[in-house]
Design an enzyme around this catalytic site. Structure first.
Site, PDB file in Angstrom:
ATOM      1  N   TRP A   1      75.792  30.406  49.453  1.00  0.00           N
ATOM      2  CA  TRP A   1      76.621  30.801  48.318  1.00  0.00           C
ATOM      3  C   TRP A   1      76.311  32.210  47.837  1.00  0.00           C
ATOM      4  CZ3 TRP A   1      80.538  27.656  47.670  1.00  0.00           C
ATOM      5  CH2 TRP A   1      80.402  26.335  48.086  1.00  0.00           C
TER       6      TRP A   1
ATOM      7  N   GLU B   1      63.620  29.365  45.793  1.00  0.00           N
ATOM      8  CA  GLU B   1      63.875  29.193  44.364  1.00  0.00           C
ATOM      9  C   GLU B   1      63.025  28.109  43.731  1.00  0.00           C
ATOM     10  OE1 GLU B   1      67.662  28.790  41.254  1.00  0.00           O
ATOM     11  OE2 GLU B   1      68.011  28.873  43.420  1.00  0.00           O
TER      12      GLU B   1
ATOM     13  N   LEU C   1      67.150  36.189  47.994  1.00  0.00           N
ATOM     14  CA  LEU C   1      67.178  35.992  49.441  1.00  0.00           C
ATOM     15  C   LEU C   1      65.948  36.616  50.093  1.00  0.00           C
ATOM     16  CD1 LEU C   1      70.928  36.645  50.366  1.00  0.00           C
ATOM     17  CD2 LEU C   1      69.754  34.446  50.217  1.00  0.00           C
TER      18      LEU C   1
ATOM     19  N   SER D   1      71.544  26.493  49.349  1.00  0.00           N
ATOM     20  CA  SER D   1      72.052  27.441  48.357  1.00  0.00           C
ATOM     21  C   SER D   1      72.293  28.823  48.940  1.00  0.00           C
ATOM     22  CB  SER D   1      71.060  27.546  47.185  1.00  0.00           C
ATOM     23  OG  SER D   1      71.004  26.333  46.465  1.00  0.00           O
TER      24      SER D   1
ATOM     25  N   HIS E   1      74.055  33.854  35.058  1.00  0.00           N
ATOM     26  CA  HIS E   1      74.833  34.944  35.626  1.00  0.00           C
ATOM     27  C   HIS E   1      75.890  35.353  34.610  1.00  0.00           C
ATOM     28  CE1 HIS E   1      77.190  37.397  38.319  1.00  0.00           C
ATOM     29  NE2 HIS E   1      76.275  37.240  39.258  1.00  0.00           N
TER      30      HIS E   1
ATOM     31  N   ARG F   1      70.468  41.303  34.332  1.00  0.00           N
ATOM     32  CA  ARG F   1      71.398  40.217  34.051  1.00  0.00           C
ATOM     33  C   ARG F   1      71.201  39.579  32.681  1.00  0.00           C
ATOM     34  NH1 ARG F   1      71.610  37.284  40.011  1.00  0.00           N
ATOM     35  NH2 ARG F   1      73.058  38.777  40.937  1.00  0.00           N
TER      36      ARG F   1
ATOM     37  N   GLN G   1      76.568  35.845  47.340  1.00  0.00           N
ATOM     38  CA  GLN G   1      77.632  36.802  47.621  1.00  0.00           C
ATOM     39  C   GLN G   1      77.101  38.234  47.708  1.00  0.00           C
ATOM     40  OE1 GLN G   1      80.423  36.314  44.418  1.00  0.00           O
ATOM     41  NE2 GLN G   1      81.303  34.452  45.253  1.00  0.00           N
TER      42      GLN G   1
ATOM     43  N   HIS H   1      72.624  30.297  36.774  1.00  0.00           N
ATOM     44  CA  HIS H   1      72.722  30.849  38.124  1.00  0.00           C
ATOM     45  C   HIS H   1      71.431  30.730  38.916  1.00  0.00           C
ATOM     46  CE1 HIS H   1      74.153  33.290  41.382  1.00  0.00           C
ATOM     47  NE2 HIS H   1      73.303  34.261  41.145  1.00  0.00           N
TER      48      HIS H   1
ATOM     49  N   ALA I   1      64.596  30.065  52.820  1.00  0.00           N
ATOM     50  CA  ALA I   1      63.155  29.823  52.846  1.00  0.00           C
ATOM     51  C   ALA I   1      62.796  28.697  53.805  1.00  0.00           C
ATOM     52  CB  ALA I   1      62.655  29.508  51.434  1.00  0.00           C
TER      53      ALA I   1
ATOM     54  N   SER J   1      67.113  23.576  53.617  1.00  0.00           N
ATOM     55  CA  SER J   1      67.680  24.372  54.704  1.00  0.00           C
ATOM     56  C   SER J   1      68.341  25.653  54.210  1.00  0.00           C
ATOM     57  CB  SER J   1      68.700  23.539  55.497  1.00  0.00           C
ATOM     58  OG  SER J   1      69.793  23.159  54.677  1.00  0.00           O
TER      59      SER J   1
ATOM     60  N   ARG K   1      64.945  37.568  37.226  1.00  0.00           N
ATOM     61  CA  ARG K   1      65.072  37.985  38.629  1.00  0.00           C
ATOM     62  C   ARG K   1      65.937  39.238  38.750  1.00  0.00           C
ATOM     63  NH1 ARG K   1      69.003  36.949  42.822  1.00  0.00           N
ATOM     64  NH2 ARG K   1      70.238  35.836  41.274  1.00  0.00           N
TER      65      ARG K   1
ATOM     66  N   GLU L   1      73.260  47.128  42.876  1.00  0.00           N
ATOM     67  CA  GLU L   1      73.562  46.076  41.917  1.00  0.00           C
ATOM     68  C   GLU L   1      72.728  46.279  40.665  1.00  0.00           C
ATOM     69  OE1 GLU L   1      73.197  42.219  43.686  1.00  0.00           O
ATOM     70  OE2 GLU L   1      74.722  42.596  45.202  1.00  0.00           O
TER      71      GLU L   1
END
Length: 569
Positions: free
Chosen positions: A62, A395, A412, A59, A261, A310, A64, A371, A32, A29, A406, A131
């Protein structure tokens, strides 16, 4: 390479005590799964959505930082494509990236139409920020730093609106145990997917182990984070979908690429479980990384400094920690101003305050933690796996979008775009599919004692962790192989088919899979860093590593092209 890794083809579990039926079963849920379920509901008669917690516990909530898309007239899908390919370090599927960046803006605007409330500027346009790894402002966010929660809210609201519709059923608090497959093909491998077995965890109208049958199954189960001792992933992220697909005969790819992360709140050496991340968006707004001597170190290491990809930032932090003899570095946002920080990052500000840290006045101790998993179940551009009737999105899937690493806030978008595409593909073809009858897969089932979970996590952390070595991987493989995989048959061991044991079994299989893949890739690239092979080897390794289980459960590897083709046609 040592003896081949062998994994059981099923989990040890009681026989199904009840059966549900649908045209399509969607598992998960997050963005995707919710996208796929809502899209399918318009096109097929019956959809069954299974989620491990509550609808809003995936997920996605979460996330941000935000969702990336070329929404600014001065930006373009081509520029977004270039940044994604750069972050993927030569292993992205260009065709999948084209789909992502080309369809992404349309899907985001559909989210807005569905009720998602992104932050806007004075003119009412979606506010965009930047970012790490992005060359333009293309990150849409909501509530400052609560984008995932807002997207999830908007999608769940639509599902809530159709809860009374007989065309969709939601089963919450349900752990999917295994994929059901039909009679095997000529070489003994499992046949088409035709449903799932699941255990309802003491909630809802169904109890215990049951079976959900469907003419197609969509896996959208999220990541693998809990295989590590520290992760930003929620407690439900135990790799259930990844290894269930592998056990059912599906190919997996790029599993060695694990994103750590770089700026996860450091709360001490003994802390484990889900840890709060300090979003990349904080660095996007100008926060600086300092070592424990107060020295800013990123400008000398990469042209983008704190906004480098990252993997670059995470490895730089690990090396700096080693040089300074510290177990963390600091993130410094104090110069950005108290009013700005409280307004832009209210969730992070409150979370840090709960730990006694004031974002506006204090240095924030951070260190890398797991992460995101860039690999997963191998899919084509429509979410099809190598098992007929089985689809994957989000994911848990390996679409080829991320390659070796990534790009920030592409996750998302990937769930949104490919969840939609999988639903469209299923809707076009499921009408011609006959419901298959499941058959038992041969071989011994697995059950690992829940008491060894911490040991599995330590082995994953020391083997296929941030920095990998041949010796560390070999020790992890040996340690994992020594763990009994039928614990309920070992005299004196307390273990029974139940949630804790099933999750631990999945984590054990995930750890074995990661360790084997990381051992085979003898180079460093993106989210895979081998200290004994520190350079990228384009001549030997600009290719995918694809894994499957043979009929006896032995893990087999083959080289795969970057652009997926034949197996899905």
């Amino acid at each position: 390479m040592g003896s081949p890794v062998r994994l059981a083809r099923t989990l040890a579990a009681p026989a199904a005590g009840w059966v549900a039926q649908a045209d399509v079963v969607v598992v998960g849920s997050g963005i995707a799964g919710l996208t796929a379920a809502l899209r399918l509901r318009r096109r097929v008669d019956r959809v069954l959505l299974v989620t491990k917690g509550q609808l809003a516990s995936g997920s996605t909530v979460w996330a941000q930082g935000g969702i990336a898309a070329a929404l600014d007239p001065e930006d373009s899908p081509a520029a977004h494509r270039a940044d994604t390919l750069t972050a993927g370090v030569g292993l992205c599927d260009p065709a999948a990236v084209d789909v992502l960046v080309g369809e992404g803006p349309v899907r985001v605007r559909e989210l807005v139409a569905a009720g998602a409330r992104f932050d806007t500027d004075a003119d009412g346009r979606i506010s965009l920020t930047r970012e790490g790894g992005h060359g333009a402002d293309r990150i849409a966010h909501a509530g400052g730093d609560a984008t995932g929660a807002e997207i999830s809210r908007a999608l769940v609201a639509q599902l809530e609106a159709v809860r009374t519709d007989p065309g969709i059923e939601v089963i919450e608090h349900a752990l999917v145990l295994d994929l059901l497959t039909a009679a095997p093909d000529g070489d003994g491998r499992p046949g088409p997917a035709c449903g799932v077995t699941l255990h309802v965890i003491g909630e809802g109208t169904r109890d215990g182990v049951g079976a959900a049958l469907g003419r197609a199954v969509v896996l959208a189960t999220g990541g693998i984070g809990q295989v590590y001792a520290s992760s930003t992933n929620p407690a439900q992220a135990t790799g259930d979908g990844l290894v269930a697909a592998l056990r059912a005969g599906a190919a997996v790819a790029d599993v060695e690429f694990v994103q750590f992360h770089p700026t996860v709140l450091w709360l001490g050496a003994g802390v484990k479980g889900q840890l709060p991340l300090v979003s990349e968006a904080v660095r996007g707004e100008g926060a600086l990384l300092l070592d424990t001597d107060g020295v800013r170190f990123m400008p000398a290491l990469h042209p983008l400094a704190e906004l480098a990809p990252r993997d670059v930032v995470a490895h730089a932090i690990v090396r700096r920690m080693a040089e300074t003899g510290s177990d963390h570095v600091f993130l410094d946002a104090r110069h950005l101003g108290a009013d700005f920080l409280r307004g832009r990052f209210p969730t992070i500000h409150e979370r840090l305050l709960a730990e006694g840290i004031d974002l506006t006045t204090d240095l924030i101790p951070v260190a890398p933690a797991q992460h995101y998993h860039s690999g997963g179940v191998l899919t084509d551009l429509d979410g099809r796996t190598t098992v007929p009737g089985l689809y994957a999105a989000g994911e848990v899937a390996c679409t080829g979008v991320h390659g070796a690493n990534r790009l920030a806030s592409n996750s998302l978008l990937e769930g949104l775009v490919f969840g939609h595409r999988a639903a469209e593909r299923i809707a076009r073809h499921v009408g011609g599919v006959v419901q298959r009858e499941p058959v038992a897969r041969p071989g011994e089932a697995a059950l690992v004692a829940a008491t060894v979970r911490a040991r599995v996590q330590r082995l994953a952390q020391s083997g296929p962790g941030v920095i990998r070595t041949e010796a560390g991987l070999a020790a992890a493989a040996q340690g994992l192989a020594a763990i009994p995989t039928r614990a309920d048959a070992v005299p004196g061991v307390v273990a029974a088919p139940q949630v804790a044991e099933w999750e631990t079994t999945n984590l054990h299989q995930v750890a074995a899979l990661l360790t084997a893949a990381a051992t085979r890739r003898t180079e460093s690239r993106g989210g895979h860093f081998r200290e004994d092979f520190p350079a990228a080897d384009d001549a030997a390794w600009t290719r995918r590593l694809v894994g499957t289980l043979d009929p006896d459960g032995a893990l087999e590897w083959r080289d795969g092209p970057l652009t997926v083709g034949g197996p899905f046609d």
